[in-house]
Design an enzyme around this catalytic site. Structure first.
Site, PDB file in Angstrom:
ATOM      1  N   ASP A 292       0.817  -1.201   0.000  1.00  0.00           N
ATOM      2  CA  ASP A 292       0.000   0.000   0.000  1.00  0.00           C
ATOM      3  C   ASP A 292       0.857   1.260   0.000  1.00  0.00           C
ATOM      4  O   ASP A 292       1.908   1.320   0.648  1.00  0.00           O
ATOM      5  CB  ASP A 292      -0.896  -0.023   1.246  1.00  0.00           C
ATOM      6  CG  ASP A 292      -1.777   1.196   1.363  1.00  0.00           C
ATOM      7  OD1 ASP A 292      -2.625   1.390   0.472  1.00  0.00           O
ATOM      8  OD2 ASP A 292      -1.617   1.963   2.329  1.00  0.00           O
TER       9      ASP A 292
ATOM     10  N   GLU B 222       1.421  -0.324  -5.174  1.00  0.00           N
ATOM     11  CA  GLU B 222       0.493   0.767  -5.448  1.00  0.00           C
ATOM     12  C   GLU B 222       1.338   2.037  -5.454  1.00  0.00           C
ATOM     13  O   GLU B 222       1.558   2.656  -4.420  1.00  0.00           O
ATOM     14  CB  GLU B 222      -0.600   0.855  -4.382  1.00  0.00           C
ATOM     15  CG  GLU B 222      -1.625   1.932  -4.713  1.00  0.00           C
ATOM     16  CD  GLU B 222      -2.283   2.543  -3.486  1.00  0.00           C
ATOM     17  OE1 GLU B 222      -3.276   3.265  -3.662  1.00  0.00           O
ATOM     18  OE2 GLU B 222      -1.805   2.326  -2.358  1.00  0.00           O
TER      19      GLU B 222
END
Length: 724
Positions: A401, A454
């Site tokens: 993330d 990401e």
């Protein structure tokens, strides 16, 4: 009989003794006797039994009991009587050697202990001694700034003093073995800070945690027997780059409220299998206290959330996916962690896991701390954590993330709120080293495991190998594709010709990285609407537009990721507090939503069966434009090529106009089978098409040696496979 030194007594009572084992336990003397000391606050009497004698211990006050025995025997049992008459028999844990060896301590100090979970945290142990078996739990924790650490828990009525831990030299590690503590016991560490305060902390290495909002750690011991040997062996042989990868992103709390891991192993596995996804991606399942964070504010990095069951029940969920032939990816959040006082934050009273300077150690936008990636023990904690999920839970991939927040020192910071690196730049060089180490170590230790970034910027080489200076990720989310295409399809068809570059621009850089095309949870919250609601027009046009967009996504170079609910055209924004609106596929409008679901199922099936759509995703030779410039008619077309020579022509009409006689350049003369038509009546379209096939004739068109005249329905996608 020797009495306890007053300084030792005071420090044990205060929880600040760095070596309680030097006082407690068995200590032989030169005269051949041995002094045995026990610390049992609240006990009325203690009797010491050795293999050769039984001696009543003297109550030395404050919970200390001492006895002198003949000989040098160290193995003994304590028979402890309490004022209510209860008597227990227990081994004296302060006679055991440390459970960490010198090599463990050395590797932790170097930041290279790849199986950290096996030596830190709580571990059920069994020993055979002269006087019989001893079962219990060892506890070990890294708290380098602490004055002292004790174990408190359900097994001692949460007494903060009863079980002091010893410091293992300069390592910062504290350790103790406590007999009679079994799996299922609740515990915390009581840490005495440099300022003299005592704070109760959950175990950073806990492998199980209480169900939030409770915050204790739980002693865990797994006896799970895996049944996925064939899957695991095949995974190591698979080349992910030329494999079909279609990912269903799911939030376990809201997919269907109230389901346990056991129930999800039936219902979720069945759903994902039926729709034909190759992988499922869990939003964070590492324990988190606040459901509103969706799991992205992690407090226990080594514990699957207890909201849905036990760690072994989570293992069974992963096992069930593997049995169904579906890979499991989980979101992993090494970029930041919350400030909850009982968790990692200021763990021993000082910046420990976080960077000490707030300009590097805080994300003020999120109200969280940032890991100190340059500290060996912290880097070890995170790298070992990545390995832990792959090793212990057979996870097939980690989606990392907010990588941009890790890479850039000035991420979401104003002038004066960040510190440059030693060269004056904004790149976090410690974080780069950490990501490279994590990716390289996972690849080496567990071949076939994917790592996904990401990453929303143009950082070069995110998916380049670490030996070439890249970060070493397997894939990167293509955020540019996502933003541009969503912007394009949000426009009414009449305005799309002026935004044609949004739908084609991604092919300029499609091979600069190895991409996954993401339509994730972030795109269906905070007023953005859903894929369905972004489509202009009435219900029919929304359904047609969504079908066309999804087909474009599956045809575009790159792997696919779709968030729950978007595969049936959810009309309302995702709400983490509610189940998906499964009833949306019923009623008079439900036919359109059910048709979208059928299309996604068919897209997944066609995709996996068509090498041209996936085997050369990362090779320019796997793609060529047929016509990228037909903006005024809202049509674009391209070829996809498989490594086996297969050829598929993909045509997309993003306009509201049907073109009955559309000339399409093709690579070969002959029969092309229409393998997909999103305007088919099967998908509640108008039913326009090409009767299942077209015939291409020789003659140059659009730069190709052959062409065919085809029927292109309004707002549709058509795929044609060359069959000779």
């Amino acid at each position: 009989m020797p009495t306890i030194d007053p300084n030792d007594r005071a420090r044990i009572l205060a929880g600040t003794h760095y070596n309680p084992h030097s006082v407690l336990g068995a200590h032989p003397h030169d005269d051949g006797t041995t002094t045995i000391t026990a610390f049992r606050p609240g006990a009325e009497s203690v009797t010491v039994e050795t293999p050769s004698e039984t001696v009543d211990a003297v109550n030395d006050g404050d919970g200390f009991f001492t006895a002198s025995i003949h000989g040098g025997a160290t193995d003994h049992r304590l028979h402890i009587t309490y004022p209510d008459g209860e008597t227990i028999t227990i081994a004296n844990g302060y006679t055991w050697l440390p459970t960490l060896g010198e090599m463990d301590i050395h590797l932790i100090g170097e930041g290279r202990h790849e199986r950290l979970w096996e030596v830190l945290g709580a571990h059920v142990r069994h020993y055979e001694t002269e006087m019989g078996s001893v079962d219990g739990t060892s506890f070990a924790v890294w708290a380098p700034n602490a004055q002292g650490v004790t174990v408190t828990g359900s097994f001692c009525a949460w007494n903060k003093n009863q079980f002091p831990m010893r410091s293992l030299g300069s390592s910062g590690i504290w350790e103790v073995f406590i007999p009679n503590v079994a799996a299922g016991a609740y515990y915390k560490f009581c840490v005495t800070t440099p300022d003299g305060n005592r704070i109760d902390k959950a175990d950073p290495m806990a492998r199980r945690a209480e169900v939030p909002p409770a915050t204790a750690s739980i002693v865990a011991d797994s006896d799970y027997s895996w049944s996925d040997d064939e899957w695991m062996a095949e995974k190591t042989r698979k080349n992910l780059q030329d494999s079909p990868i279609s990912i269903y992103e799911v939030h376990l709390e809201s997919w269907h409220k109230g389901l346990s891991y056991t129930e999800l192993a039936d219902e979720l596995v069945s759903y994902v299998s039926d729709i034909g996804y190759t992988h499922v991606e869990f939003m964070p399942v590492t324990e988190y206290p606040f459901s509103g964070s969706w799991g992205y504010q992690v407090t226990s990095y080594y514990a699957p959330t207890s909201r849905f069951g036990t760690p072994d029940e989570f293992r069974a969920l992963v096992d069930a996916f593997h049995e169904a032939g579906i890979g499991v990816i989980m979101d992993w959040v090494p970029g930041h962690f919350p400030k909850d006082e009982w968790a990692l934050a200021r763990f021993d009273g000082r910046a420990c896991y976080e960077h000490p300077d707030w300009r590097r150690g805080e994300q003020k936008d999120w109200g969280t701390y940032v890991f100190d990636f340059g500290r060996a023990e912290v880097r070890n904690f995170l790298v070992a954590n990545a390995l832990y999920w792959v090793d212990q839970f057979h996870i097939d991939g980690l989606r990392v993330d907010a990588v941009a927040s890790i890479l850039y020192l000035d991420y979401s910071r104003k002038e004066g709120e960040w510190l440059p690196n030693q060269y004056g730049g904004r790149e976090n060089l410690d974080a780069v080293q950490f990501l490279q180490e994590m990716n390289a170590t996972v690849e080496r230790a567990y071949p076939g495991t994917m790592t996904v970034a990401e990453e929303s910027t143009s950082w070069p080489g995110v998916t380049a190998p670490t030996y070439e200076g890249g970060l070493g990720f397997t894939f990167k989310w293509n955020m540019g594709w996502m933003h541009d295409t969503l912007e394009y399809i949000s426009n009414d068809p009449i305005y799309r010709p002026w935004h044609h570059g949004d739908i084609t621009f991604s092919l300029v850089y499609a091979w600069s990285e190895k991409f996954i095309l993401p339509i994730s949870h972030d795109e269906v919250v905070y007023g953005k609407g859903t894929l369905w609601s972004r489509m202009p027009g009435d219900t029919w046009n929304k359904a047609a537009g969504l079908r066309t967009y999804l087909a474009f996504m599956w045809a575009h170079p790159g792997k696919q990721l779709l968030f729950q609910g978007q595969d049936f055209g959810q009309t309302t924004e995702w709400n983490h507090d509610e189940s998906l609106p499964w009833g949306q596929q019923e009623g008079w409008e439900g036919e359109y939503h059910a048709a979208v679901s059928r299309l996604v199922k068919d897209l997944n099936g066609l995709y996996s069966a068509t090498p041209a759509l996936y085997t050369q995703d990362n090779e320019p030779s796997g793609f060529s434009w047929i016509n990228a410039s037909d903006a005024q008619r809202g049509v674009l077309s391209f070829m996809r090529y498989g490594s086996n020579g297969q050829r598929v022509a993909c045509v997309f009409n993003f306009s509201g106009t049907t073109y009955p006689q559309y000339q399409l350049g093709l690579t070969n003369a002959g029969r092309w089978t229409e393998v997909l038509n999103t305007d088919s009546s099967d998908y509640e379209g108008a039913g326009g098409g090409n009767l299942g096939q077209i015939t291409a004739n020789s003659g140059e068109y659009d730069g190709y040696p052959a062409s065919a005249t085809i029927f292109v329905p309004a707002m549709s996608a058509l795929f044609f496979r060359f069959d000779g």
